[in-house]
Design a protein around this motif. Sequence first.
Motif, PDB file in Angstrom:
ATOM      1  N   ALA A 152       1.950  -0.300 -11.789  1.00 35.47           N
ATOM      2  CA  ALA A 152       0.856  -1.221 -11.452  1.00 35.47           C
ATOM      3  C   ALA A 152      -0.285  -1.088 -12.458  1.00 35.47           C
ATOM      4  O   ALA A 152      -0.866  -2.092 -12.879  1.00 35.47           O
ATOM      5  N   LYS A 153      -0.584   0.140 -12.859  1.00 31.45           N
ATOM      6  CA  LYS A 153      -1.654   0.355 -13.836  1.00 31.45           C
ATOM      7  C   LYS A 153      -1.323  -0.324 -15.159  1.00 31.45           C
ATOM      8  O   LYS A 153      -2.201  -0.902 -15.807  1.00 31.45           O
ATOM      9  N   LYS A 208       3.959   1.532  -1.091  1.00 26.50           N
ATOM     10  CA  LYS A 208       4.625   1.669  -2.392  1.00 26.50           C
ATOM     11  C   LYS A 208       3.665   2.178  -3.465  1.00 26.50           C
ATOM     12  O   LYS A 208       4.041   2.980  -4.311  1.00 26.50           O
ATOM     13  N   LEU A 209       2.424   1.715  -3.428  1.00 27.48           N
ATOM     14  CA  LEU A 209       1.468   2.116  -4.465  1.00 27.48           C
ATOM     15  C   LEU A 209       1.008   3.569  -4.309  1.00 27.48           C
ATOM     16  O   LEU A 209       0.378   4.112  -5.209  1.00 27.48           O
ATOM     17  N   LYS A 210       1.338   4.200  -3.199  1.00 26.45           N
ATOM     18  CA  LYS A 210       1.056   5.635  -3.066  1.00 26.45           C
ATOM     19  C   LYS A 210       2.089   6.452  -3.825  1.00 26.45           C
ATOM     20  O   LYS A 210       1.862   7.619  -4.130  1.00 26.45           O
ATOM     21  N   HIS A 211       3.225   5.836  -4.137  1.00 28.99           N
ATOM     22  CA  HIS A 211       4.273   6.505  -4.904  1.00 28.99           C
ATOM     23  C   HIS A 211       3.852   6.505  -6.382  1.00 28.99           C
ATOM     24  O   HIS A 211       3.533   5.450  -6.936  1.00 28.99           O
ATOM     25  N   PRO A 212       3.807   7.686  -7.028  1.00 31.11           N
ATOM     26  CA  PRO A 212       3.292   7.767  -8.413  1.00 31.11           C
ATOM     27  C   PRO A 212       3.992   6.835  -9.408  1.00 31.11           C
ATOM     28  O   PRO A 212       3.332   6.288 -10.300  1.00 31.11           O
ATOM     29  N   LYS A 245       0.831  -1.206   0.000  1.00 30.90           N
ATOM     30  CA  LYS A 245       0.000   0.000   0.000  1.00 30.90           C
ATOM     31  C   LYS A 245       0.867   1.258   0.000  1.00 30.90           C
ATOM     32  O   LYS A 245       0.576   2.222  -0.722  1.00 30.90           O
ATOM     33  N   ILE A 290       6.705  -3.467  -8.738  1.00 35.98           N
ATOM     34  CA  ILE A 290       6.790  -2.605  -7.554  1.00 35.98           C
ATOM     35  C   ILE A 290       7.989  -2.945  -6.677  1.00 35.98           C
ATOM     36  O   ILE A 290       8.161  -2.370  -5.614  1.00 35.98           O
ATOM     37  N   TYR A 337       5.424   3.821  -8.878  1.00 36.78           N
ATOM     38  CA  TYR A 337       4.951   2.445  -8.677  1.00 36.78           C
ATOM     39  C   TYR A 337       3.492   2.306  -9.101  1.00 36.78           C
ATOM     40  O   TYR A 337       3.081   1.286  -9.652  1.00 36.78           O
ATOM     41  N   LYS A 338       2.715   3.351  -8.819  1.00 35.67           N
ATOM     42  CA  LYS A 338       1.297   3.323  -9.168  1.00 35.67           C
ATOM     43  C   LYS A 338       1.110   3.185 -10.683  1.00 35.67           C
ATOM     44  O   LYS A 338       0.280   2.408 -11.149  1.00 35.67           O
ATOM     45  N   GLU A 339       1.921   3.926 -11.447  1.00 34.79           N
ATOM     46  CA  GLU A 339       1.837   3.841 -12.911  1.00 34.79           C
ATOM     47  C   GLU A 339       2.270   2.468 -13.403  1.00 34.79           C
ATOM     48  O   GLU A 339       1.663   1.919 -14.326  1.00 34.79           O
TER      49      GLU A 339
END
Length: 95
Positions: A29-30, A19-23, A17, A58, A25-27
């Motif tokens: 994941a998308k 890590k996925l707040k970091h833009p 969670k 990630i 890593y989020k991209e």
Amino acid sequence: MGYQQFGIEPQLVERVKRKLKHPEYKERAKVVLHGVTKADLQDRVKVKKLTAQMSKAIGEPLTDQQAERIVQFVIAQKIDPNNTFHLLKLWGMFR
């Protein structure tokens, strides 16, 4: 049924969670999850492949046991990524 009942460690969930707040890593994941369907999330082989791709994207290495527990959890939830209620249910599990 929550993720803890599948043996997924809360510490792992919190790290992911965070890590996925970091833009960046989020991209990543998308990109991995782009175009995933309900049928994909019911196919053990595809879910296992997605889990491995996400782990790599990630930078969160998983043991075989952790990956298998995540695969079991995803398949048991019968997630439809196009159904808002399913997504809200998942959000409630991980908030």
